[in-house]
Design an enzyme around this catalytic site. Structure first.
Site, PDB file in Angstrom:
ATOM      1  N   LYS A  73       0.868  -1.181   0.000  1.00 42.20           N
ATOM      2  CA  LYS A  73       0.000   0.000   0.000  1.00 42.20           C
ATOM      3  C   LYS A  73       0.909   1.238   0.000  1.00 42.20           C
ATOM      4  O   LYS A  73       0.895   2.029   0.951  1.00 42.20           O
ATOM      5  CB  LYS A  73      -0.921  -0.021   1.231  1.00 42.20           C
ATOM      6  CG  LYS A  73      -2.000  -1.086   1.179  1.00 42.20           C
ATOM      7  CD  LYS A  73      -3.179  -0.703   0.293  1.00 42.20           C
ATOM      8  CE  LYS A  73      -4.013   0.381   0.937  1.00 42.20           C
ATOM      9  NZ  LYS A  73      -5.096   0.833   0.011  1.00 42.20           N
ATOM     10  N   ASP A 131      -5.150 -16.583   1.835  1.00 36.51           N
ATOM     11  CA  ASP A 131      -6.389 -17.286   2.192  1.00 36.51           C
ATOM     12  C   ASP A 131      -7.455 -17.065   1.126  1.00 36.51           C
ATOM     13  O   ASP A 131      -8.218 -17.970   0.780  1.00 36.51           O
ATOM     14  CB  ASP A 131      -6.926 -16.806   3.544  1.00 36.51           C
ATOM     15  CG  ASP A 131      -6.365 -17.634   4.689  1.00 36.51           C
ATOM     16  OD1 ASP A 131      -5.416 -18.400   4.434  1.00 36.51           O
ATOM     17  OD2 ASP A 131      -6.860 -17.508   5.817  1.00 36.51           O
TER      18      ASP A 131
END
Ligand code: NAD
Length: 368
Positions: free
Chosen positions: A192, A253
């Site tokens: 980010k 995930d």
């Protein structure tokens, strides 16, 4: 050629059940491909606590550091939930990762065609998917200082710190570039950088490693939130993704679910090179000890078997053999063999853990 040394830690619950099938696969490679292993078995997790009063004994830790690779089943279970924090089965696993300094966590998301219906996404989006997420595993927000909860009453503050050093970023970037070179030569780095200084440094250091050491690999950058969107929109655009500990936790995930079942997902955690030239490495399925089905002979051994395939590829440089084993798994799925967890969304022949192991070994034998 010298034998490879392998420490096997089956652990708790279904760990020993699925690992038994891996041991049969190892025997097959020894007999048919003359890849020889010195295998030692030991305890980790709840079973280690039962015997030694600790989830990982110092002796087992020492062995783990001295072998070419560690293969782990799973740890944990309801019996151990009330133990003190430092005695919990998962602490054994965390100690292994920490003391072996396994900084690169490799999580492949591969969709076997026969299981494409399992995914929550449309079949054409996931069919044939084969991507790899490399997550930084030993630094970042889960370890950064200061951390804690300060203040009192209504004025408490929860604090965690994302902190990355140049060296930590460069070493995991190198692992990811190396992997990309062995695959389709594309790497996407996610952070980010638009809102986090640690993200700015991450991007600069990945670029530095690229320009100076891996200019042949096609590198792209993406903000992690955009990356998450792209992962579910069109995941096949990626080859290897490298990202930090927190984003990697979530993105891997998310990618795992593209492929459907927990019983199919292998992983590897890799560290720096040892004197032998091989990297420190721990291979384990993504799933846990599945206490709800432990002892029933229902567990899917594929994730653990595919973890061994990763060991063949990344620790022992046996790429052909790794591909052969992955192909055997793919073939038995295409032939309709299904452990119970795979029966939910598709038809097939219901088999036990042992029978799935049998089918994979018979398939290896056919392709020999
Ligand atoms: P889990 O992965 O053990 O099980 C989740 C669900 O998936 C269960 O319904 C289980 O039956 C099923 N499942 C998992 N692996 C399967 C397989 N190979 N074949 C068929 N079905 C499978 O996660 P959980 O239930 O949240 O955790 C159980 C225990 O495992 C806990 O003690 C947890 O702390 C521990 N755990 C350990 C690890 C590890 O060892 N790396 C990882 C996750 C959880």
């Amino acid at each position: 050629m010298n034998n490879f040394s392998l420490l096997i830690l089956p652990g708790d619950g279904i760990g020993p059940e699925v690992m038994k099938q891996v041991v049969r696969v190892i025997d097959w490679f020894e007999q048919r491909r003359e890849i020889l292993f010195d295998v030692e078995e030991d305890l980790v997790g709840g079973c280690a606590y039962d015997k030694y009063g600790t989830p990982l004994s110092d002796l087992t830790m020492k062995k783990a550091k001295s072998v070419d690779a560690v293969l782990l089943g799973a740890v944990g279970g309801p019996t151990y939930e009330k133990l003190d924090f430092d005695k919990q089965p998962e602490r054994g696993l965390l100690r292994l990762r920490k003391e072996m300094d396994l900084y690169a966590n490799l999580r492949p998301a591969q969709c076997f065609d026969a299981l494409a219906d399992f995914s929550s996404l449309k079949k054409d989006i996931v069919s044939g998917l084969d991507i790899m997420i490399v997550r930084e595993l030993t630094s970042g927000i889960y370890f950064g200082e200061p951390r804690g909860i300060e203040g009192q009453g209504e004025n408490r503050v929860g604090i965690n710190t994302t902190r990355y050093t140049t060296d930590e970023i460069r070493r995991v970037a190198r692992s990811a570039f190396e992997l990309a070179r062995k695959r389709n030569n594309m790497l996407c780095s996610m952070e980010k950088a638009n809102v986090m200084e640690s993200g700015v440094l991450w991007r600069e250091e990945v670029k530095y490693v690229h320009e100076n050491e891996y200019p042949d690999v096609k590198l792209s950058h993406m903000y992690a939130d955009a990356g998450a969107m792209q992962l579910v929109r069109w995941p096949k655009q990626f080859d290897v993704i490298v990202t930090d500990n927190l984003f990697g936790d979530i993105l891997s995930d998310c990618a795992a679910m593209l492929t459907g079942s927990l019983g199919m997902l292998p992983s590897a955690s890799i560290g720096s090179k040892m004197e032998s030239g091989l990297p420190k490495a721990l291979y384990e399925p993504v799933h846990g000890s599945a206490p709800d089905i432990a002892g029933l002979g229902e567990a899917n051994p594929c994730a653990c078997i595919l973890s061994f395939a990763m060991a063949l590829r990344y620790s022992f440089s046996k790429r052909d053999e790794a591909t052969l084993l992955e192909k055997a798994v793919q073939n038995v799925l295409a032939e309709g063999y299904r452990t119970k967890d795979l029966m939910q969304a598709s038809d097939g022949k219901l088999v036990s853990t042992f029978e799935m192991g049998d089918a994979i070994i018979n398939n290896l034998e056919k392709m020999r």
